[in-house]
Structure formats: C-alpha cells, structure tokens
Design an enzyme around this catalytic site. Structure first.
Site, short mmCIF file in Angstrom:
data_model
loop_
_atom_site.label_atom_id
_atom_site.label_comp_id
_atom_site.label_asym_id
_atom_site.label_seq_id
_atom_site.Cartn_x
_atom_site.Cartn_y
_atom_site.Cartn_z
N ARG A 298 -109.20 41.77 -69.28
CA ARG A 298 -109.12 42.56 -68.04
C ARG A 298 -107.77 43.25 -67.90
O ARG A 298 -107.70 44.40 -67.46
CB ARG A 298 -109.39 41.64 -66.84
CG ARG A 298 -110.86 41.31 -66.69
CD ARG A 298 -111.15 40.34 -65.56
NE ARG A 298 -112.61 40.22 -65.38
CZ ARG A 298 -113.19 39.39 -64.55
NH1 ARG A 298 -112.46 38.58 -63.79
NH2 ARG A 298 -114.52 39.35 -64.45
N TYR A 441 -116.36 47.73 -68.16
CA TYR A 441 -115.91 46.67 -69.07
C TYR A 441 -115.36 45.46 -68.31
O TYR A 441 -114.63 45.61 -67.32
CB TYR A 441 -114.76 47.19 -69.94
CG TYR A 441 -115.15 47.81 -71.26
CD1 TYR A 441 -116.30 47.45 -71.94
CD2 TYR A 441 -114.32 48.76 -71.85
CE1 TYR A 441 -116.62 48.03 -73.16
CE2 TYR A 441 -114.63 49.33 -73.08
CZ TYR A 441 -115.78 48.96 -73.72
OH TYR A 441 -116.09 49.53 -74.92
N GLU A 442 -115.68 44.27 -68.80
CA GLU A 442 -115.10 43.02 -68.32
C GLU A 442 -115.25 42.82 -66.81
O GLU A 442 -114.39 42.24 -66.16
CB GLU A 442 -113.60 42.92 -68.70
CG GLU A 442 -113.28 43.26 -70.12
CD GLU A 442 -114.08 42.45 -71.14
OE1 GLU A 442 -114.53 41.35 -70.81
OE2 GLU A 442 -114.28 42.94 -72.26
N GLY A 443 -116.34 43.32 -66.27
CA GLY A 443 -116.60 43.20 -64.84
C GLY A 443 -116.31 44.50 -64.13
O GLY A 443 -115.22 45.06 -64.23
#
Length: 600
Positions: A298, A441-443
């Site tokens: 993140r 991406y990544e949440g």
C-alpha cells in the site's frame, strides 16, 4: 517525446531538510547512510531509470506482454533491463543482510522506488511484489522456507507474487475457496484459482515463489480460516537447484486499460494432483501475515501516485514550452504571433497544480517511510510504538490520496496537451491509463478510507490523529511570525485546514460507535481532507526551512524560492479545499444513505 528525468534535487531537499534523514541515519546499523552516500546512490539509480527503464516505457505500452500455452513473454528489452537491475544490486536495497540484502533504510529505498515507477511503472511492479513476499517470509516463515527461498529472491534470481483474489471473492477475502490438504511430509497440496496476479508468470527469472491464501481442509469459514502458503513455480531440490515443474499454471493474462507490459495473470493451482505448497507461519493466520505484504504494498502503490504525477508533469511542462498557440489574455503583441502555451494563465494554473500536488505527495510518502524506519529501529520502545501508530494512520492516506491525486495530475497532463493529449503519439495518455489501476490496487480508495475512519480513528477515539494535529500546529507560530507574506499566507491556510481536520476527526470519533454507516459514507472525504492538509503541512515545512536558508545565504536561492512559491500555490488552490471536504464528510454523509436508499 519528453523522457523522464529524476527530480533528484527535490528528492534530496525533502530527505535532508523536511522528513529527517539525520534522524534515520543515526538509528542502529544505519550510521553509514550519510548524505553523500545517499546522493551517490540516487545519482546511480537515476541513470538506470533515465537511460534504461524510461525508453522502454512506450515500447511496453505499445507491445505489451503476451501469453501462449501457459508461458508469458514480456516486451522487447524488459528481460534485459531486469538483468541490469539485478546485476547492479537494486533489488536487494532493503532486504535482510543475512540473505544477501543490503538492509538499507526504507527512507532511502523510497525515492529509488519512485524513480522506477515514474520511469516505467509496468517494470517496477515485479520487484515491488518480490520485496513484499520477502518481507512476509522473513518475518513469519520458518527457517526452512527462509533458507529455501530467500537467498535467490533477495538476489533477484527468483521473484515473488501475492495471490489473494479469486473470481467469486474480489476484495472480500472471507469468500476465498482455494483448498490446502496436509501431506505426510509436512507440505500441502494446493487447489484453486487466483485472479489479478501481477507478474504471476513472466520470462525474467527461472523460478517464481507465489504466496497463496487458501483454507486447510476442515478450517472454519470466514477470514479466520485462511492460511498462507509459499508455492514455487518449480520445485526446489535439497541442494537449492531447480527441480520439476510444480502443479501451478498461468491459464491466461488480462487485456487491460494500462500497464500493458506487466502481465496480470489468472493462476490455476492443482489442475492435476495439486500444487505443492509450504505453510508460512501458523495455520489460520494467513490474512494477518498477508497484511505484512499488503501494508508494504500500500505504501508502494501510494508512491506510484507520486511517480505518475511526476512523469505526467514533466511531459506536460515540456509540451507547454514547445507548443505555440494564441496570445496570453491581456498581453499586447503582434497580430498572428503565437506564443508557447505555458504563457497562458490557465495552463500555468494546471501546471502549478500538477507540480505542487506531486511535491506534496512526495514529501508525505517520504515522511511516512522515515517513520517506518523509526518504528523498526529506534532504541526506545515507546518511540517505536508511537512511530508505528503514526505509520498505521498514514498508510491509507498515502495510498488513497496519492493515487487519487496521481490520476488527477495525469488528467491535467492530457488537458495541457489539448487535443494532442488524446492522441497516443504524444505519450500523455499512457500516464493516465497506467495510473488508473493505482486507486484499485491493494484495496480501493473506499477500502482505504474505511480503514482510516474505522480502525485508525473511530476505534481509538482519534487519539493518533489528534496527536498528529498537535504536531502540525507546532509549525503555525513560525509561519505567522515570519516577515515573508507568502509564509504568513501559507500559515493562515494551514491553520484553517487543521481546524477543520480537528472538527472532522472529533466528529468521526463521536459518530462512529453509534452510526458507523454515516462515517463510512463520508470516509473518502475524510481521507482527502487528511491528504490535502498533511500535504500542505509538508510543503509548509519545506517553505519555512527554505526561507531560513535564504536568510542565511545557504543553498540555491532560486530553487529555495520555488519551494516557498510552490507551497503558497498549494495553500491557495489545493489546501483551500479543506473546508468543503470537511463539510461533505460531516454534513453530506447522511444524505448518501438517505438518498441512496430512496433512489438506488
């Protein structure tokens, strides 16, 4: 077509004067990471970024990665660039020294990673995922796995991936169905399908180590029943050499809006007897362990927002200085004589928005990295805890706000180009297409915002956020006491933004226990409010330091003056949005629920 040039001067200023390199290189083991060493490393990194990776960016976009019969071929030049990257030792900057890494601070690795992302985002994603896998295995993996996989992963001889999502699950990992069946030798047979696996298959290296979430037979439903496994593409023999192919296969790669050179794979585990996997850590704690990778990723993805902003700004600035069109409003001149569009007021506004926002994002990401180093290495346990709490608060902001702003800056880059920005020939469109995935991406941004207002504010009654606000307020007297009108104006804007941030944090803390849905409905506004306020604070710190250096006759006066003016522009045009964001969070959230219920 303008190529990327690493903004080393700004990177150096932020590292040395804004975010505290001198506090990081005094931590145990990092005493030799002096300013001159940092300067030399940044210069060398910029050569690879500028001379090797950047020229491949457009090639990768046009040709993309290709899939055939389970194998993926990357675009021309990418495999060779990866070899250069590995041979020069760039892949092991942060990795543990025990396994061949250099063990350098995250703060030093951050500007280097920004360079890779700005020069060639599709290339950068492979080593980013490998680094996350290294961290997970080194933190919680048994010694047997560390010895089996880490030396070759740290060297870059092998790469790593993160396998979370499945077709039916999306972001809801409680729905993961992949299965792991225990074997007599302590290994597991993995069966299932994973989607959206960045560099799940490629031609850079001889082996790939996949970190895979799966459920052990009989495990409980939900997130508490998920375990983490290391599944190599090829089996590894006792002597460390490559053995037979494991039962894992790339069945296709996605056709995407951007980052075409980065293969996004659909992975099938166990089409035959099951892929051999090795448990990482304890059973049923896989999601907890995966967050070691996730949090690192993140922060890295937030940095991609910075990188895309910088690349888009450089291209737009170069275009604006060459493109001749019209005359500036209010300026007299010979009829029919066109001028560079950089002279037009609205083009100036767009370029300055791009520049100031990118510099604000950069400083915030670097500061978060410095705090991460303090959380890991500071000799005082209380300081480690304080720094880690601040990192936990900041990561969703860096990830969510920076990627949202990276897209906005890339959009402005197209607008500066005018109609030519919509034409692939200029290259401006690629930056927007590549940047668009970063908010997912990544949440997604909404997931980051819910994490911010829920776990990082609501559940701890805003204590860390209010402590951060108190830290920001320490700068206000210095700005208001300055004889520089620009600093006074910056201080006034920052003070107003901080006050609205305080009100918003207090509202979140008060409302969350009884009405978490209302807080969630306004959460993205809270995240953006924190972003513009913290970004403005970072620029204000830089401006105050630049003012003192100018007064002492130190440094490059022209560069230092630009730091003050950039901070002033951000205060007037971006940080000025703080009251509206606060109002939307506090007063607009209920209407999201009410109107949504009535109309959707």
């Amino acid at each position: 077509m303008a190529e990327y040039v690493a903004p080393i001067k700004d990177m150096q200023f932020v590292l040395k004067h804004v975010v505290g390199l001198d506090q990081v290189n005094t931590l145990p083991g990092w005493e030799e990471v002096t300013e001159d060493v940092v300067d030399a490393i940044l210069e060398e990194a910029s050569k690879l970024a500028t001379q090797v990776l950047s020229p491949l960016n457009a090639i990768g976009d046009r040709q993309g990665a290709t899939w055939k019969d389970g194998a993926v071929t990357t675009p021309p030049g990418f495999k060779e660039a990866y070899a250069q990257y590995v041979n020069a030792g760039w892949g092991n900057i942060q990795s543990p020294e025990k396994y061949g890494g250099q063990g350098l601070p995250h703060l030093l690795a951050t500007p280097i990673e920004e360079m890779w992302g700005a020069a060639n985002l599709a290339f950068k994603l492979c080593p980013m995922l490998t680094q996350g896998a290294i961290e997970a295995i080194s933190h919680v993996g048994p010694d047997s796995l560390r010895e089996k996989f880490l030396p070759n992963m740290v060297s870059g001889k092998w790469t790593g991936t993160m396998n979370l999502t499945e077709p039916q699950a999306g972001s809801d990992l409680s729905l993961v169905r992949s299965k792991a069946t225990p074997q007599a030798d302590g290994s597991y047979r993995i069966k299932g399908q994973k989607i959206f696996i960045t560099y799940g298959e490629h031609d850079y290296t001889e082996n790939i180590v996949h970190l895979v979430l799966a459920r052990i037979d009989g495990a409980p439903e939900g997130v508490k029943g998920i375990s983490l496994f290391a599944v190599p593409k090829f089996h590894v023999k006792a002597d460390g050499s490559i053995g037979e192919r494991n039962d894992v296969k790339c069945v296709s790669i996605e056709h995407k809006l951007g980052i075409h050179a980065s293969p996004t794979a659909v992975m099938a585990y166990g089409e035959k007897d099951g892929a051999t996997g090795y448990i990482v850590g304890e059973p049923h704690r896989g999601l907890e362990y995966m967050f070691i990778m996730m949090n690192a990723a993140r922060l890295s993805v937030g940095l991609e927002g910075v990188a895309m902003g910088e690349r888009a700004y450089q291209r737009a600035l170069a275009w604006s200085r060459e493109r001749l069109q019209g005359k500036p409003i209010g300026v007299q001149g010979p009829a029919g004589k066109a001028v560079p569009i950089v002279q037009h007021p609205d083009v100036k506004r767009m370029l300055l928005t791009m520049k100031s926002t990118t510099e604000a994002m950069r400083a915030l990401a670097y500061w978060t990295s410095a705090l991460l180093d303090r959380a890991r290495k500071h000799p005082d346990e209380n300081e480690r805890r304080r720094a880690q709490a601040m990192v936990d608060l900041l990561i969703p902001v860096v990830k969510g706000w920076s990627t949202e702003m990276g897209i906005e800056v890339a959009t402005l880059g197209i607008q500066v180009h005018g109609g030519m920005g919509f034409i692939e020939e200029t290259g401006a469109a690629q930056h927007l297409r590549d940047a668009r995935i970063t908010t997912i991406y990544e949440g997604t941004t909404g997931i980051q915002a819910n994490d911010l207002v829920g776990r990082k504010m609501g559940r701890e009654e805003g204590r860390t956020a209010l402590a951060l606000i108190a830290e920001i307020e320490k700068l206000l007297p210095l700005l208001s006491a300055s004889s520089d009108a620009n600093l006074k104006a910056i201080g006034s804007a920052l003070g107003a933004a901080v006050e609205r941030l305080r009100e918003t944090v207090q509202w979140v803390s008060k409302t969350f226990p009884s009405n978490p849905a209302a807080v969630a409905a306004g959460s993205v506004y809270v995240l953006k409010l924190m972003g513009v306020t913290l970004g403005g604070w970072m620029l204000a710190r830089g401006a105050e330091i630049a003012s003192r250096q100018i007064a002492k006759g130190e440094g490059d006066a022209s560069f230092l003056k630009s730091k003050i003016l950039t901070a002033r522009f951000f205060a007037d045009h971006v940080m000025a949005q703080a009251p509206a964001l606060s109002s939307a969070a506090i007063h607009g959230s209920e209407s999201v629920l009410a109107v949504g219920e009535a109309m959707l």
